[in-house]
Design a protein around this motif. Structure first.
Motif, short mmCIF file in Angstrom:
data_model
loop_
_atom_site.label_atom_id
_atom_site.label_comp_id
_atom_site.label_asym_id
_atom_site.label_seq_id
_atom_site.Cartn_x
_atom_site.Cartn_y
_atom_site.Cartn_z
N LEU A 114 10.76 4.71 11.10
CA LEU A 114 9.87 5.80 11.49
C LEU A 114 10.60 7.15 11.42
N GLU A 120 9.80 16.61 14.76
CA GLU A 120 10.14 16.42 13.34
C GLU A 120 9.27 17.35 12.50
N LYS A 168 0.87 -1.19 0.00
CA LYS A 168 0.00 0.00 0.00
C LYS A 168 0.90 1.23 0.00
N GLU A 174 -0.82 7.63 -0.50
CA GLU A 174 -1.83 8.27 -1.34
C GLU A 174 -1.26 9.47 -2.08
#
Ligand code: NAD
Ligand code: 6OD
Length: 489
Positions: free
Chosen positions: A258, A393, A181, A184
């Protein structure tokens, strides 16, 4: 520069491109123009992909030797290379990055990932131990690697093809089947990869692609699927935490790459020009949208003022523009939404008392780029280490530069972070380089360089920056079930 991507980006399930009831826009962040519509996979489509992956393991793919899988992955690499310019155009349209970066980094590494893990898997050895036994006959222990099964892969938008294939390549090399996946924000090269997989003859169901978002969409559906055996994820730390909860009931294996709030440390004895150039790369590459970027820069006091002035001069000279402009250094951020987040930190920094050495706003072009997601490359000084802009971040073209006076002080300040991904050290003192590198609590330290990558090495972070290591044999270990077999002689 218009991409060759189709008007409709579809999911790829069990060897077929399939549409969906819902679609979403694929936007070019250079000028806000619509590139294509993307088919959003619903839960049923995700489950169909997971089922197809499970079935594929029982088919020809499951019977292939590692040498045959490696040959297949080289064919995939060949397929990407054969359509290189299409992949470049698609990546540039999705992200707005400089064309040269897409060519030399993103798509080149997509090819390299497949070739590297094809060869690593084909040549991987395992352990064997002869053991003495009371009866004197002895025993033989040996380790075998077997596929995990169906691996869910969820990847981010900042280095789309590089980071998707960083997971797909080793997962397939180890004999798994995958459901991927992509983000988007960057669906195009993942869709082209599905075409390449099909054309390379990868058996149906081995590689599946589902488009969509995270929560209440394809990402969440994939993590919740009872049909996956493992989940590998790259993205924000808080998303990693959410995903960890989603897979916890099934005790699924996870690998997390991450977020970061990485530091660069410049000692007074550094090669000054090399350190300036290095910090420019580590803070502004890909508009600062690299997990390894330096948003915190610590400079030893004797050279602090000179270093800040040198960085300001370089930042003010950065060429911000269209991806295919000659000599362009920086493009837009990935989206207007992300730009709003970064601009929020620009405002916050000033509220926290920062001195804005360079940038701090939005460039004005007077053309279509004013509809894009551009921000100015920005440099701050004067904030305390506790400031949110120095601890959180931001993931944009920005760094805060602070002076330090002693090695122990700067090591403590660098380590005083909830993250622990990467650090770049600049010094010509060899013993200091080794000594400090070992004391920094991160997964990756570069000395007198940045983002120089040997794909055989361990890659990953500590604390909020990740869980597990990938790269080289670490990928082979994660994407395999490692079993010990003991034979009584
Ligand atoms: N450590 C690394 O190697 C590395 C590499 C690249 C990016 N990153 C990090 O990724 C972040 C930027 O990428 P991003 O904005 O795409 O991150 P993100 O976490 O918003 O999204 C990453 C992916 O997760 C999906 N997702 C989001 N919420 C989800 C959920 N609840 N369930 C399942 N899937 C979900 C997204 O659709 C996307 O595909 C930054 O924090 C950056 O540091 C880390
Ligand atoms: N995983 C890798 C890069 C991560 C970049 C983060 O934005 C790589 O180079 O293999």
């Amino acid at each position: 520069m218009k991409p060759a991507s189709p008007a409709l980006l579809r999911n790829y399930v069990d060897g077929e491109f399939v549409g969906s009831a819902a679609t979403f826009d694929n936007i070019n962040p250079v000028d806000g123009s619509l590139i294509a519509q993307v088919c959003e996979a619903d839960r049923a489509t995700v489950e169909a992909a997971v089922a197809a992956a499970r079935l594929a393991l029982q088919g020809p793919w499951g019977a292939m030797s590692v040498q045959q899988r490696a040959a297949m992955l080289h064919k995939v690499a060949d397929g990407i290379a054969a359509r290189f310019d299409e992949f470049v155009a698609a990546e540039v349209a999705d992200t707005g990055r400089p064309l040269e970066q897409a060519r030399t980094l993103d798509i080149a590494r997509g090819i390299a990932n497949f070739r590297t893990f094809a060869d690593l898997a084909a040549c991987a050895n395992t352990d064997a131990f002869e053991m003495a036994t009371a009866d004197g006959a002895g025993a033989l222990n040996y380790t075998v690697r077997k596929p995990l099964g169906v691996v869910g892969i969820i990847s981010p938008w900042n280095l789309p093809l590089l980071l998707l294939t960083w997971k797909v390549a080793p997962a397939l090399a180890c004999g798994n089947a995958v459901v991927a996946k992509p983000s988007e924000e960057s669906p195009a090269t993942a869709t082209l990869l599905a075409e390449v997989m099909r054309d390379a003859g990868v058996p149906r169901g081995v590689f599946n692609l589902v488009h969509g978002f995270g929560a209440d969409s394809a990402g969440q559906f994939l993590t919740e699927s009872k049909g996956i055996d493992a989940l590998t994820f790259t993205g924000e730390s808080r998303t990693g935490s959410t995903i960890m909860k989603a897979v916890a009931d099934g005790v699924k294996e996870v690998s997390f790459e991450l977020g970061g709030k990485n530091a660069a440390v410049v000692f007074a004895d550094a090669d000054f020009d090399a350190a300036v150039a290095g910090v420019m790369r580590s803070s502004f590459t890909n508009s600062g949208q690299v997990c390894l970027c330096s948003e915190r820069v610590y400079v030893e006091r004797p050279i602090f003022e000179r270093f800040v002035a040198a960085i300001k001069a370089k930042v003010d000279a950065l060429k911000i523009g269209y991806p295919d402009e000659g000599g362009v250094d920086m493009g837009p951020l990935i989206s207007h939404g992300h730009r709003d987040k970064v601009l929020g930190y620009f405002r916050l920094a000033e509220q926290e008392g920062a001195t804005v050495v360079a940038g701090g706003g939005v460039p004005h072009f007077g053309d279509a780029r004013d509809n894009g997601a551009y921000v100015q490359p920005t440099v701050w000084t004067g904030l305390p280490d506790s400031a949110r802009c120095v601890t959180e971040e931001i993931f944009g073209p920005v760094c805060h530069i602070a002076p330090f006076d002693a090695e122990d002080e700067v090591v403590a300040r660098v380590n005083a972070s909830d993250y622990g991904l990467a650090c770049a050290l600049w010094t010509t003192n060899l013993s200091r380089a080794h000594r400090v590198a070992r004391r920094i609590h991160v997964g990756l330290v570069w000395v007198n360089t940045w983002y120089l990558r040997d794909l055989r090495t361990a890659f990953g972070g500590v604390k909020l920056s990740g869980l597990g290591r990938e790269g080289g044999r670490y990928s082979l270990d994660f994407y395999s079930d490692v079993a010990n077999i003991c034979i009584k002689l």
